[in-house]
Structure formats: structure tokens, C-alpha cells
Design an enzyme around this catalytic site. Structure first.
Site, PDB file in Angstrom:
ATOM      1  N   TYR A  70       0.849  -1.203   0.000  1.00 26.90           N
ATOM      2  CA  TYR A  70       0.000   0.000   0.000  1.00 26.90           C
ATOM      3  C   TYR A  70       0.886   1.254   0.000  1.00 26.90           C
ATOM      4  O   TYR A  70       1.418   1.660   1.039  1.00 26.90           O
ATOM      5  CB  TYR A  70      -0.937   0.020   1.211  1.00 26.90           C
ATOM      6  CG  TYR A  70      -1.914  -1.140   1.282  1.00 26.90           C
ATOM      7  CD1 TYR A  70      -2.251  -1.885   0.145  1.00 26.90           C
ATOM      8  CD2 TYR A  70      -2.513  -1.496   2.486  1.00 26.90           C
ATOM      9  CE1 TYR A  70      -3.145  -2.947   0.216  1.00 26.90           C
ATOM     10  CE2 TYR A  70      -3.414  -2.561   2.559  1.00 26.90           C
ATOM     11  CZ  TYR A  70      -3.715  -3.280   1.421  1.00 26.90           C
ATOM     12  OH  TYR A  70      -4.602  -4.334   1.501  1.00 26.90           O
ATOM     13  N   PRO A 223     -15.768  -3.986   3.170  1.00 25.74           N
ATOM     14  CA  PRO A 223     -17.214  -4.169   3.397  1.00 25.74           C
ATOM     15  C   PRO A 223     -18.059  -3.137   2.649  1.00 25.74           C
ATOM     16  O   PRO A 223     -19.237  -3.382   2.407  1.00 25.74           O
ATOM     17  CB  PRO A 223     -17.363  -4.004   4.907  1.00 25.74           C
ATOM     18  CG  PRO A 223     -16.204  -3.153   5.307  1.00 25.74           C
ATOM     19  CD  PRO A 223     -15.070  -3.581   4.417  1.00 25.74           C
ATOM     20  N   LEU A 224     -17.449  -1.993   2.300  1.00 24.19           N
ATOM     21  CA  LEU A 224     -18.180  -0.973   1.515  1.00 24.19           C
ATOM     22  C   LEU A 224     -17.843  -1.100   0.031  1.00 24.19           C
ATOM     23  O   LEU A 224     -18.128  -0.199  -0.759  1.00 24.19           O
ATOM     24  CB  LEU A 224     -17.832   0.442   2.015  1.00 24.19           C
ATOM     25  CG  LEU A 224     -18.142   0.719   3.489  1.00 24.19           C
ATOM     26  CD1 LEU A 224     -17.663   2.106   3.905  1.00 24.19           C
ATOM     27  CD2 LEU A 224     -19.647   0.582   3.727  1.00 24.19           C
ATOM     28  N   SER A 226     -15.016  -0.881  -1.362  1.00 23.38           N
ATOM     29  CA  SER A 226     -14.092   0.229  -1.653  1.00 23.38           C
ATOM     30  C   SER A 226     -14.816   1.536  -1.978  1.00 23.38           C
ATOM     31  O   SER A 226     -14.341   2.333  -2.794  1.00 23.38           O
ATOM     32  CB  SER A 226     -13.127  -0.170  -2.781  1.00 23.38           C
ATOM     33  OG  SER A 226     -12.399  -1.316  -2.407  1.00 23.38           O
ATOM     34  N   GLY A 227     -15.956   1.736  -1.352  1.00 19.38           N
ATOM     35  CA  GLY A 227     -16.665   3.009  -1.496  1.00 19.38           C
ATOM     36  C   GLY A 227     -17.994   2.893  -2.227  1.00 19.38           C
ATOM     37  O   GLY A 227     -18.886   3.715  -2.036  1.00 19.38           O
ATOM     38  N   LEU A 228     -18.164   1.849  -3.057  1.00 19.92           N
ATOM     39  CA  LEU A 228     -19.400   1.720  -3.843  1.00 19.92           C
ATOM     40  C   LEU A 228     -20.642   1.692  -2.967  1.00 19.92           C
ATOM     41  O   LEU A 228     -21.695   2.192  -3.354  1.00 19.92           O
ATOM     42  CB  LEU A 228     -19.370   0.428  -4.665  1.00 19.92           C
ATOM     43  CG  LEU A 228     -18.855   0.504  -6.091  1.00 19.92           C
ATOM     44  CD1 LEU A 228     -18.936  -0.868  -6.731  1.00 19.92           C
ATOM     45  CD2 LEU A 228     -19.654   1.515  -6.913  1.00 19.92           C
ATOM     46  N   GLY A 231     -22.559   5.120  -0.110  1.00 17.71           N
ATOM     47  CA  GLY A 231     -23.628   6.104  -0.254  1.00 17.71           C
ATOM     48  C   GLY A 231     -23.146   7.366  -0.950  1.00 17.71           C
ATOM     49  O   GLY A 231     -23.931   8.255  -1.239  1.00 17.71           O
TER      50      GLY A 231
HETATM   51  N1  LIG Z   1      -6.247  -8.553   1.606  1.00 20.85           N
HETATM   52  C1  LIG Z   1      -6.527  -7.859   0.544  1.00 20.85           C
HETATM   53  O1  LIG Z   1      -6.224  -8.266  -0.587  1.00 20.85           O
HETATM   54  C2  LIG Z   1      -7.273  -6.569   0.697  1.00 20.85           C
HETATM   55  C3  LIG Z   1      -7.912  -5.996  -0.413  1.00 20.85           C
HETATM   56  C4  LIG Z   1      -8.648  -4.834  -0.223  1.00 20.85           C
HETATM   57  C5  LIG Z   1      -8.703  -4.231   1.029  1.00 20.85           C
HETATM   58  N2  LIG Z   1      -8.043  -4.789   2.080  1.00 20.85           N
HETATM   59  C6  LIG Z   1      -8.069  -4.160   3.426  1.00 20.85           C
HETATM   60  O2  LIG Z   1      -9.390  -3.734   3.719  1.00 20.85           O
HETATM   61  C7  LIG Z   1      -9.392  -2.334   4.002  1.00 20.85           C
HETATM   62  C8  LIG Z   1     -10.723  -1.705   3.636  1.00 20.85           C
HETATM   63  O3  LIG Z   1     -11.011  -1.904   2.285  1.00 20.85           O
HETATM   64  P1  LIG Z   1     -11.219  -0.710   1.263  1.00 20.85           P
HETATM   65  O4  LIG Z   1     -10.357   0.414   1.686  1.00 20.85           O
HETATM   66  O5  LIG Z   1     -11.105  -1.300  -0.075  1.00 20.85           O
HETATM   67  O6  LIG Z   1     -12.691  -0.311   1.354  1.00 20.85           O
HETATM   68  P2  LIG Z   1     -14.043  -0.108   2.105  1.00 20.85           P
HETATM   69  O7  LIG Z   1     -13.904  -0.127   3.554  1.00 20.85           O
HETATM   70  O8  LIG Z   1     -14.970  -1.045   1.451  1.00 20.85           O
HETATM   71  O9  LIG Z   1     -14.352   1.373   1.592  1.00 20.85           O
HETATM   72  C9  LIG Z   1     -13.571   2.456   2.037  1.00 20.85           C
HETATM   73  C10 LIG Z   1     -13.904   3.681   1.218  1.00 20.85           C
HETATM   74  O10 LIG Z   1     -15.308   4.007   1.332  1.00 20.85           O
HETATM   75  C11 LIG Z   1     -15.464   5.412   1.366  1.00 20.85           C
HETATM   76  N3  LIG Z   1     -16.002   5.766   2.688  1.00 20.85           N
HETATM   77  C12 LIG Z   1     -15.680   5.244   3.900  1.00 20.85           C
HETATM   78  N4  LIG Z   1     -16.390   5.827   4.874  1.00 20.85           N
HETATM   79  C13 LIG Z   1     -17.183   6.735   4.275  1.00 20.85           C
HETATM   80  C14 LIG Z   1     -18.145   7.652   4.762  1.00 20.85           C
HETATM   81  N5  LIG Z   1     -18.427   7.746   6.068  1.00 20.85           N
HETATM   82  N6  LIG Z   1     -18.770   8.452   3.857  1.00 20.85           N
HETATM   83  C15 LIG Z   1     -18.503   8.363   2.533  1.00 20.85           C
HETATM   84  N7  LIG Z   1     -17.588   7.519   2.033  1.00 20.85           N
HETATM   85  C16 LIG Z   1     -16.949   6.714   2.888  1.00 20.85           C
HETATM   86  C17 LIG Z   1     -14.083   6.021   1.144  1.00 20.85           C
HETATM   87  O11 LIG Z   1     -13.850   6.115  -0.259  1.00 20.85           O
HETATM   88  P3  LIG Z   1     -13.639   7.524  -0.994  1.00 20.85           P
HETATM   89  O12 LIG Z   1     -13.027   8.471  -0.045  1.00 20.85           O
HETATM   90  O13 LIG Z   1     -12.809   7.283  -2.157  1.00 20.85           O
HETATM   91  O14 LIG Z   1     -15.030   7.881  -1.388  1.00 20.85           O
HETATM   92  C18 LIG Z   1     -13.190   4.926   1.684  1.00 20.85           C
HETATM   93  O15 LIG Z   1     -11.884   5.014   1.189  1.00 20.85           O
HETATM   94  C19 LIG Z   1      -8.169  -1.801   3.244  1.00 20.85           C
HETATM   95  O16 LIG Z   1      -7.730  -0.558   3.732  1.00 20.85           O
HETATM   96  C20 LIG Z   1      -7.182  -2.920   3.498  1.00 20.85           C
HETATM   97  O17 LIG Z   1      -6.636  -2.796   4.792  1.00 20.85           O
HETATM   98  C21 LIG Z   1      -7.339  -5.945   1.929  1.00 20.85           C
END
Ligand SMILES: NC(=O)c1ccc[n+]([C@@H]2O[C@H](COP(=O)([O-])OP(=O)(O)OC[C@H]3O[C@@H](n4cnc5c(N)ncnc54)[C@H](OP(=O)(O)O)[C@@H]3O)[C@@H](O)[C@H]2O)c1
Length: 340
Positions: A70, A223-224, A226-228, A231
Site C-alpha cells: 500500500y 465491506p463498503l 471500496s466506497g461503492l 452512499g
Molecule cells: N487482503 C486484501 O487483498 C485486501 C484488499 C482490499 C482491502 N483490504 C483491506 O481492507 C481495508 C478496507 O477496504 P477498502 O479500503 O477497499 O474499502 P471499504 O472499507 O470497502 O471502503 C472504504 C472507502 O469508502 C469510502 N467511505 C468510507 N467511509 C465513508 C463515509 N463515512 N462516507 C462516505 N464515504 C466513505 C471512502 O472512499 P472515498 O473516499 O474514495 O469515497 C473509503 O476510502 C483496506 O484498507 C485494506 O486494509 C485488503
């Protein structure tokens, strides 16, 4: 301003068979890696990332999840900075990964999936240094390697690092059931990290139940989606994603999937409204409602983001709500994996 932790926010669960007790939400620090490499999130400010991590810890989250890939070391350095100066008894656990390497001269090339023992050992030392800790709390193999290293060899190396005290626990991410079954007799798989969201549901089939049976902690990522599911996405925002944001090319953010995914957000709206919560909180609570799920890793770029999903911990879904969510999945055809 983050409200002071209530009883739900302070609740802890055992992390598999380890001696760690964790909050059910963990902070994901992928976006803290910023941009300038193959899996960047567009521009992201270090100060904001550090504030978000500290806000999460202040709100009751006691583990941070990161990886060397990362930001090519940057996320781990940012996590290290966020933790520095925190009193020892307030510091969260730090979970990281290994097995994805890069060439500093070609940062935009895809990661190399390497499992050689010397490489994993070097990575672990680099992570300790960047994070500023004497011992990792969890070291996970990020993806199965593609360099010909046998499973037994790289899993054996992680187990040795645990024995040597370099890490408190070891786990696998993005691995198959066959690999989990092969790993367990060699040394306990302390944790497993699959994608887990309303859109990525496959792990609920066999992987999560296997982990529950073997006291392997399950931490679901994105769980979101990656933002989709946050909301804050519309088809216009998807179109406008920056060139240096990895999501621009992701199958979840492009057709034919993105329309189904956004339709799911619309279909969840009335269910969330009836519960008096946001779709984002509902999406996280749904993952947490599954037996065998220890916790979820949620990403946030700002303290306000964190505040926008901590409420997921207070939601309990009854069979009527779960059925309504299943129907929304069936109707929209979004994602993959069991809907019930
Ligand atoms: N093992 C693996 O291969 C793997 C792969 C993926 C992720 N991960 C881990 O899982 C973690 C979480 O996954 P993720 O970062 O993909 O995504 P996520 O938790 O599904 O989504 C995070 C994104 O949602 C949006 N968000 C979060 N809170 C919000 C709010 N209150 N209001 C509006 N938008 C909000 C932001 O995107 P924006 O700011 O862009 O809108 C934020 O960057 C990663 O950081 C990593 O540690 C691991």
C-alpha cells in the site's frame, strides 16, 4: 468530533485462538498509501490519514490493517507516524501482510507475488522498521505467490517468524479452502482475510464456516466495496474517478457490474431508512451479522468517514430485515455468492 465510546464501541471479541481481544471494526489503511503506484487511491493527504487513524482509535477501534504494497511502504510509514507518541496502553494492534513486492524503478507495474523465504523475512524486517514496532501483531500472506514457491515453504516461513517472536500471530489472505486445510496441520492458521461485502459473498459458502470450526479469526475486507456501498457513489462520480485511482479500472466500478451495484444501493435505501441508519452502516452490519466473522476492515480517509460508519456496531438485524436484504440482492443481481 467523534463521540465518546459507548458500550457497543468498547465491545471486544477474541481474535480466533490467540490471546488478542479485538473490536469488531478494524481500520483499513490501504488508501493511506496514496498514489504514484499501480494500486493508488488518487491524491490523499498524510495528515488527514493520520487524523482518521487517531479518530478511529479514540472511538474504540483497536486494530489497524495495512500492507507493504500500500503506497510501496508509505501506508506502513503513515501508520507508524499515527501510532508514535500514543501511550503504550492505548496503542492499537498492527496487522500487516507480505508477499507482494515491487520494483522501485517501475512503481506502476503490477505487484510481483513472491513467496521465497528470504524475501518474506526481509519484508517482515522492513515492516517492523516502517511501523516503528518491535513485533508485529499479525503477519498475513497477502496473495498466493506466483514465483513457484511451494505453499509449505512460505507458510512454514510465517510460522517460523511467529516462533521467533517477530509476529504474535500469522494468517492467510485471498487463499483457497484447499490451502487453509493444507496449512492447519503445519501450524494453526490464526486468521483468514477474504473479501466480504454485500457484493463479494463467496467466502460465506465454505471458507467462513471452515474458519469458525477451526478457531481461525475471520477479518473481511472492503465491506463498503471500496466506497461503492458508502452512499457517496453515483454513476457520475464513477465516471469522474481520477486516472490515478485504481477503482477506475476495477470490474466492480465498470459495466456491466457497476449499474447492478448502484441499483443495490438504491434497493437498500428503504431498508436502511426503516432502521434509521445509513446504507453504509447497514452494509457493514450485514457482514458482521454472519456467524464466524470476527471483524471487518473498513477504510476511511478522514475522521468524518470514521464517524460515518461507527454506528454499524449498534445495528442488530432481525430475520425480516435479513430477508429484505436477500430480496434486494436477488432483484438487482448484484455481486456474487450466496444471498441467504
Ligand atoms: N487482503 C486484501 O487483498 C485486501 C484488499 C482490499 C482491502 N483490504 C483491506 O481492507 C481495508 C478496507 O477496504 P477498502 O479500503 O477497499 O474499502 P471499504 O472499507 O470497502 O471502503 C472504504 C472507502 O469508502 C469510502 N467511505 C468510507 N467511509 C465513508 C463515509 N463515512 N462516507 C462516505 N464515504 C466513505 C471512502 O472512499 P472515498 O473516499 O474514495 O469515497 C473509503 O476510502 C483496506 O484498507 C485494506 O486494509 C485488503
Amino acid at each position: 468530533v467523534i463521540q465518546s465510546p459507548g458500550p457497543d464501541l468498547e465491545a471486544r471479541v477474541r481474535f480466533g485462538a490467540t490471546d488478542m481481544e479485538v473490536s469488531r471494526l478494524g481500520f483499513g489503511a490501504w488508501a493511506a498509501g496514496g498514489s504514484g503506484y499501480a494500486y493508488g487511491w488518487g491524491s490523499h493527504d498524510d495528515g488527514s490519514a493520520i487524523d482518521a487513524i487517531r479518530a478511529a482509535v479514540a472511538a474504540g477501534i483497536n486494530w489497524i490493517e495495512t500492507a507493504p504494497i500500500y503506497g510501496l511502504g508509505h501506508s506502513e510509514r503513515v501508520v507508524g507516524r499515527a501510532l508514535s507518541g500514543m501511550p503504550e496502553d492505548e496503542r492499537p494492534y498492527v496487522f500487516t501482510k507480505c508477499g507482494l513486492m515491487w520494483d522501485a524503478d517501475r512503481p506502476n507495474d503490477p505487484a510481483q507475488q513472491i513467496g521465497r523465504p528470504d524475501s518474506i523475512r526481509r519484508e517482515a524486517e522492513d515492516s517492523l522498521r516502517r511501523l516503528g514496532v518491535d513485533r508485529l501483531d499479525l503477519l498475513q500472506m497477502h496473495w498466493p505467490p506466483l514465483d513457484g514457491t511451494e505453499f509449505e515453504e512460505y507458510w512454514g516461513t510465517l510460522l517460523e517468524l511467529k516462533q521467533e517472536g517477530k509476529t504474535r500471530a500469522v494468517g492467510l489472505s485471498n487463499h483457497s479452502l484447499r490451502r487453509l486445510k493444507a496449512g492447519e496441520p503445519l501450524g494453526h492458521v490464526d486468521s483468514f482475510q477474504p473479501p466480504l461485502s454485500l457484493i463479494k459473498r463467496r467466502a460465506f459458502d465454505e471458507l467462513v464456516p471452515w474458519c469458525a470450526e477451526h478457531r481461525t479469526a475471520v477479518i473481511g475486507y472492503s465491506p463498503l466495496q471500496s466506497g461503492l456501498l458508502s452512499g457517496s457513489f453515483t454513476s457520475e462520480r464513477v465516471q469522474a474517478l481520477a486516472d490515478n485511482d485504481w477503482r477506475r479500472e476495477s470490474p466492480d466500478f465498470t459495466e456491466p457490474n457497476v449499474s447492478r451495484n448502484l441499483a443495490l444501493v438504491d434497493a437498500l435505501g428503504p431498508i436502511a431508512a426503516e432502521l434509521g441508519v445509513t446504507v453504509r452502516e447497514l452494509a457493514i452490519a450485514w457482514v458482521l451479522s454472519h456467524e464466524g466473522v470476527t471483524g471487518v476492515i473498513v477504510g476511511a480517509r478522514t475522521p468524518a468517514h470514521v464517524q460515518g460508519w461507527m454506528g454499524a456496531l449498534g445495528i442488530s438485524l432481525d430475520p425480516v430485515h435479513l430477508e429484505a436484504i436477500s430480496s434486494a440482492l436477488d432483484q438487482t443481481g448484484a455481486g456474487e455468492g450466496p444471498t441467504r
